[in-house]
Scaffold this active site. Structure first.
Site, PDB file in Angstrom:
ATOM      1  N   LEU A 185      42.766  40.648  64.216  1.00  0.00           N
ATOM      2  CA  LEU A 185      42.428  42.058  64.369  1.00  0.00           C
ATOM      3  C   LEU A 185      42.054  42.601  62.995  1.00  0.00           C
ATOM      4  CD1 LEU A 185      45.386  43.336  66.626  1.00  0.00           C
ATOM      5  CD2 LEU A 185      43.059  42.816  67.361  1.00  0.00           C
ATOM      6  N   ASP A 186      41.156  43.588  62.967  1.00  0.00           N
ATOM      7  CA  ASP A 186      40.809  44.229  61.701  1.00  0.00           C
ATOM      8  C   ASP A 186      42.065  44.847  61.085  1.00  0.00           C
ATOM      9  OD1 ASP A 186      38.196  43.555  62.160  1.00  0.00           O
ATOM     10  OD2 ASP A 186      37.612  45.542  62.897  1.00  0.00           O
ATOM     11  N   LYS A 187      42.035  45.014  59.781  1.00  0.00           N
ATOM     12  CA  LYS A 187      43.190  45.553  59.058  1.00  0.00           C
ATOM     13  C   LYS A 187      43.639  46.894  59.626  1.00  0.00           C
ATOM     14  CE  LYS A 187      44.703  46.914  54.421  1.00  0.00           C
ATOM     15  NZ  LYS A 187      44.343  46.988  52.990  1.00  0.00           N
ATOM     16  N   THR A 208      42.978  48.144  62.606  1.00  0.00           N
ATOM     17  CA  THR A 208      43.160  48.122  64.057  1.00  0.00           C
ATOM     18  C   THR A 208      44.579  47.671  64.355  1.00  0.00           C
ATOM     19  OG1 THR A 208      40.839  47.570  64.421  1.00  0.00           O
ATOM     20  CG2 THR A 208      42.349  47.145  66.232  1.00  0.00           C
TER      21      THR A 208
END
Length: 431
Positions: free
Chosen positions: A157-159, A161
Site C-alpha cells: 500500500l502507498d505510504k 494509504t
C-alpha cells in the site's frame, strides 16, 4: 526441511521435503536451502543421475511434495574449500525494540497458520527506501513468533494509504497469494473521499497508466499510447451536496497509484492527495489534509481451503471527516461485494489490441472524410499525403480525447443534497 543421515561411503546427503516446500520446483528448493549450489551444478547432477527424489532420477524443473526424500551429491571439494571463507547468505533475525514489537503486533487484525492481515496506519511505508527507516517490512521480525521463516509481504500500500495489508507467514503461502494477486482473483475494496460528485453513480474507469517522464518514476499519469491497461470500478456511497462524495473503489488491475491517478483523471481527486489533485484536492471547513484513501476490505482464497475475508477499521482522521460531512459508516458497510470476476491478462491484452485497432480505424476514416470534403469544395481529388488528418470535415468528427467512464445511474437520484456536479466526459454509456 530436515536433513537425514549422509551416505558414509559416497558422501551423498539426504533431505526430507518440508511442508513449507510442498509443490515448488526442485531448482527453487536449492535456491532456498542450498543457495551456494549453482543451477549449472544441479543440472549436471540431474543429467548424470546423481540427483534423486524418492530414489527416482529428477530434473531441476520437477515439482516436489512434502514428505519426499531428496538425495543430493556431496559438494565438490574445491567448492567446499572456497566456502570456508565465504560468508553465509543467511539473514539474521532482527531484534526490535519493545515499542517496535508493540507497533507490529498492534497492527494485526487477522492471524492464522498461513497469513496475517494488518491494518496499516497512514504515514507508515510498506517497504524501505531513500530516507525511509521505519516501514512494515522492517517490523515483520516482530511477527515471526515461533516460526522458522520470516513473514513475507505479498502486496503493498502507498505510504499515505491506510488499511488491510496481507502478509504471508510461510513460503508456500507467499507463492499462493502472489499467484492470487497476479491472477486478479484477490479482491480489494477501498473507501475514499473525493472532491465534488461524479455524475455517474456506478462506473468503470478504463485508462492506461504509465510513469510520467521527468519524475524519476515517482509519479504516474494517463498515457493512451504507451500506458499499461488499467481498470477501476467505483460506486458512490453518499454525497455532501456538490462538495464531496464518499466512494467505494475496486481496482481490477494493480498499477502503481492506480486509484489516485484514475480519480484525478475524471476530475474527482481523492481528498488530501496533493500529488495528483494539486490544491483542489483539499477541502476547507476543518477537513483533515491527510489522504482519505483506505483499504477497507480484502478477500482472497486461503492456501488451506476456504478464504480470508477481513475488514479494516478506518483511521481516526478518515472517520472524523465522515462524521463532519454527515456520512453514516453503516451505508458503506451495507454495500454488497458483487462477484464480478476481474479480467485475465489475456482479456486485458485483447482489449488493448481492440482499442489500438479502433484508433487506427478512426484515423483512416478521418483521412477519407477530409478527402471527401476537399474534393467537394474544389471539384478535384484531394492530394494523397501521409499521416492522419483531423478536422470538422471528417465524418467521424475530431479525435476522441479525455477520460473514458462507463456506467449508469447518474449520482444524486434519491440522495439528499441535490444532483451531482457533472464530471468531464462522463455520462451514461460514454466510453
Amino acid at each position: 526441511m530436515t536433513a537425514g543421515k549422509s551416505d558414509s561411503d559416497m558422501g551423498f546427503r539426504e533431505f526430507n521435503v518440508g511442508f513449507d516446500d510442498d509443490g515448488i520446483r526442485l531448482d527453487r528448493w536449492f535456491k532456498r536451502h542450498l543457495p551456494d549450489t549453482s543451477f549449472t551444478t544441479v543440472a549436471m547432477w540431474a543429467r548424470t543421475g546423481q540427483l534423486r527424489v524418492d530414489g527416482a532420477r529428477a530434473t531441476p524443473g520437477d515439482r516436489i511434495a512434502a514428505g519426499q526424500m531428496l538425495r543430493v551429491p556431496p559438494p565438490e571439494a574445491d567448492k567446499a574449500a572456497a566456502d570456508v571463507d565465504k560468508p553465509k547468505r543467511v539473514r539474521e533475525r532482527v531484534i526490535l525494540s519493545d515499542e517496535e514489537t508493540e507497533l507490529a503486533q498492534g497492527m494485526v487484525i487477522h492471524k492464522d497458520f498461513q497469513a496475517f492481515v494488518l491494518n496499516k496506519p497512514p504515514g507508515l511505508a510498506t517497504q524501505g527506501g531513500t530516507k525511509t527507516t521505519q516501514h512494515v517490512d522492517g517490523l515483520l521480525d516482530g511477527l515471526q513468533y515461533d516460526n522458522e521463516g520470516r513473514p513475507k509481504l505479498v502486496h503493498r500500500l502507498d505510504k499515505d494509504t491506510s488499511g488491510a495489508l496481507l502478509v504471508a507467514r510461510t513460503s508456500r503461502a507467499a507463492a499462493f497469494f502472489a499467484k492470487a494477486f497476479s491472477g486478479r482473483t484477490a479482491r480489494k475494496v477501498y473507501w475514499a473521499l473525493v472532491v465534488d460528485v461524479p455524475s455517474i453513480e456506478d462506473g468503470m474507469i478504463e485508462l492506461p497508466i504509465a510513469k510520467q517522464p521527468g519524475t524519476g518514476g515517482e509519479k504516474m499519469h494517463v498515457d493512451e499510447a504507451e500506458g499499461a491497461p488499467a481498470r477501476t470500478r467505483y460506486r458512490v456511497i453518499e454525497q455532501a451536496g456538490n462538495r464531496a462524495a464518499w466512494v467505494e473503489l475496486q481496482p481490477f488491475t494493480g498499477r502503481t497509484h492506480q486509484l489516485r491517478v484514475h480519480m484525478a483523471a475524471i476530475g474527482h481527486p481523492i481528498v488530501g492527495d496533493g500529488k495528483y489533485g494539486g490544491a483542489a484536492a483539499f477541502l476547507t471547513g476543518g477537513i483533515s489534509r491527510k489522504m482519505h484513501l483506505h483499504a477497507r476490505r480484502i478477500k482472497v482464497d486461503h492456501p488451506d481451503g476456504g478464504s480470508i475475508d477481513v475488514t479494516a477499521e478506518l483511521p481516526t482522521h478518515f472517520a472524523e471527516s465522515l462524521k463532519q460531512l454527515g456520512f453514516e459508516e453503516k451505508l458503506g458497510n451495507d454495500l454488497v461485494l458483487d462477484e464480478k470476476t476481474a479480467p485475465t491478462r489475456e482479456q486485458m491484452k485483447s482489449r488493448a489490441r481492440a482499442h489500438a485497432k479502433s484508433v487506427r480505424k478512426d484515423r483512416k476514416g478521418e483521412r477519407r472524410g477530409r478527402g471527401a470534403v476537399e474534393e467537394k469544395a474544389t471539384g478535384k481529388p484531394a492530394p494523397k499525403t501521409g499521416g492522419p488528418r483531423t478536422g470538422a470535415g471528417s465524418k467521424f468528427g475530431p479525435p476522441r480525447s479525455g477520460p473514458r467512464v462507463e456506467g449508469a445511474k447518474p449520482a444524486g437520484r434519491g440522495r439528499p443534497g441535490g444532483a451531482g456536479k457533472p464530471g468531464p466526459r462522463s455520462g451514461p454509456g460514454t466510453r
